[in-house]
Design a protein around this motif. Structure first.
Motif, short mmCIF file in Angstrom:
data_model
loop_
_atom_site.label_atom_id
_atom_site.label_comp_id
_atom_site.label_asym_id
_atom_site.label_seq_id
_atom_site.Cartn_x
_atom_site.Cartn_y
_atom_site.Cartn_z
N TYR A 197 -28.79 -44.94 -20.15
CA TYR A 197 -28.58 -44.31 -18.85
C TYR A 197 -29.69 -44.70 -17.87
N TYR A 198 -30.94 -44.54 -18.29
CA TYR A 198 -32.05 -44.83 -17.39
C TYR A 198 -32.22 -46.32 -17.15
N CYS A 199 -31.85 -47.15 -18.11
CA CYS A 199 -31.83 -48.60 -17.87
C CYS A 199 -30.82 -48.95 -16.79
N ALA A 200 -29.67 -48.27 -16.81
CA ALA A 200 -28.63 -48.54 -15.82
C ALA A 200 -29.08 -48.13 -14.42
N LEU A 201 -29.94 -47.14 -14.33
CA LEU A 201 -30.44 -46.70 -13.02
C LEU A 201 -31.48 -47.65 -12.46
N ASP A 202 -32.11 -48.42 -13.32
CA ASP A 202 -33.19 -49.31 -12.94
C ASP A 202 -32.61 -50.59 -12.34
N GLN A 203 -32.82 -50.79 -11.06
CA GLN A 203 -32.24 -51.93 -10.36
C GLN A 203 -33.06 -53.22 -10.55
N THR A 204 -34.25 -53.11 -11.11
CA THR A 204 -35.11 -54.29 -11.20
C THR A 204 -34.99 -55.02 -12.54
N HIS A 205 -34.31 -54.42 -13.50
CA HIS A 205 -34.19 -55.03 -14.83
C HIS A 205 -32.73 -54.97 -15.27
N ASP A 206 -32.43 -55.70 -16.33
CA ASP A 206 -31.07 -55.66 -16.87
C ASP A 206 -30.87 -54.34 -17.62
N GLY A 207 -29.74 -54.17 -18.23
CA GLY A 207 -29.43 -52.93 -18.92
C GLY A 207 -30.11 -52.76 -20.26
N TYR A 208 -31.00 -53.66 -20.60
CA TYR A 208 -31.67 -53.61 -21.90
C TYR A 208 -33.17 -53.34 -21.79
N HIS A 209 -33.65 -53.16 -20.57
CA HIS A 209 -35.07 -52.91 -20.33
C HIS A 209 -35.21 -51.71 -19.39
N MET A 210 -36.20 -50.87 -19.65
CA MET A 210 -36.48 -49.72 -18.81
C MET A 210 -37.81 -49.96 -18.09
N GLY A 211 -37.72 -50.11 -16.78
CA GLY A 211 -38.92 -50.31 -15.98
C GLY A 211 -39.68 -49.01 -15.78
N LEU A 212 -40.84 -49.14 -15.17
CA LEU A 212 -41.71 -47.98 -14.97
C LEU A 212 -41.05 -46.91 -14.11
N ASN A 213 -40.30 -47.30 -13.09
CA ASN A 213 -39.63 -46.31 -12.24
C ASN A 213 -38.60 -45.51 -13.03
N ALA A 214 -37.81 -46.18 -13.85
CA ALA A 214 -36.80 -45.48 -14.66
C ALA A 214 -37.48 -44.61 -15.71
N TYR A 215 -38.56 -45.10 -16.30
CA TYR A 215 -39.34 -44.34 -17.27
C TYR A 215 -39.88 -43.06 -16.61
N THR A 216 -40.39 -43.18 -15.40
CA THR A 216 -40.91 -42.03 -14.67
C THR A 216 -39.79 -41.04 -14.37
N MET A 217 -38.62 -41.54 -13.98
CA MET A 217 -37.47 -40.64 -13.75
C MET A 217 -37.12 -39.89 -15.02
N PHE A 218 -37.07 -40.60 -16.15
CA PHE A 218 -36.78 -39.96 -17.44
C PHE A 218 -37.79 -38.85 -17.72
N LEU A 219 -39.07 -39.16 -17.58
CA LEU A 219 -40.12 -38.17 -17.84
C LEU A 219 -39.97 -36.95 -16.94
N ASN A 220 -39.74 -37.20 -15.65
CA ASN A 220 -39.60 -36.08 -14.71
C ASN A 220 -38.35 -35.27 -14.97
N ASP A 221 -37.24 -35.93 -15.27
CA ASP A 221 -36.00 -35.21 -15.58
C ASP A 221 -36.15 -34.34 -16.82
N CYS A 222 -36.97 -34.79 -17.76
CA CYS A 222 -37.22 -34.03 -18.99
C CYS A 222 -38.39 -33.05 -18.84
#
Length: 102
Positions: A21-46
């Motif tokens: 899910y968070y990989c799909a939200l990350d516009q800077t990487h493909d669906g197999y990598h989680m960038g720092l922005n998506a990682y931060t969203m995950f952390l904040n959402d949790c």
């Protein structure tokens, strides 16, 4: 360590789904990598970062992202590790790194 492994196994379907899910939200990487922005969203959402914590502030969690993303280098690494390094973005987490950071 065994209790951590057991918890990851018990919840692996949810964790894998969260990663996708968070990989799909990350516009800077493909669906197999989680960038720092998506990682931060995950952390904040949790609601994981805690500004009053000694070890769980956002900057501490960002350091985990950086440390986990370091690739093995050197002449003694295996061919499998060389292939993993070639596929592994230096600015994003692969799924196994996401599990390591957890």
């Amino acid at each position: 360590m065994a209790s951590t492994r057991d918890a990851l196994r018990q919840h692996c379907d949810v964790l894998y789904a969260a990663f996708r899910y968070y990989c799909a939200l990350d516009q800077t990487h493909d669906g197999y990598h989680m960038g720092l922005n998506a990682y931060t969203m995950f952390l904040n959402d949790c609601r994981i970062p805690d500004k009053d914590s000694a070890r769980c502030r956002q900057k501490d969690l960002d350091k985990l992202f950086i440390i986990t993303n370091v690739e093995d280098r050197g002449p003694d690494i295996s061919p499998d590790q060389r292939l993993t390094n070639a596929l592994n973005s230096d600015h994003a987490l692969m799924r196994f790194e996401f599990l390591q950071v957890l």
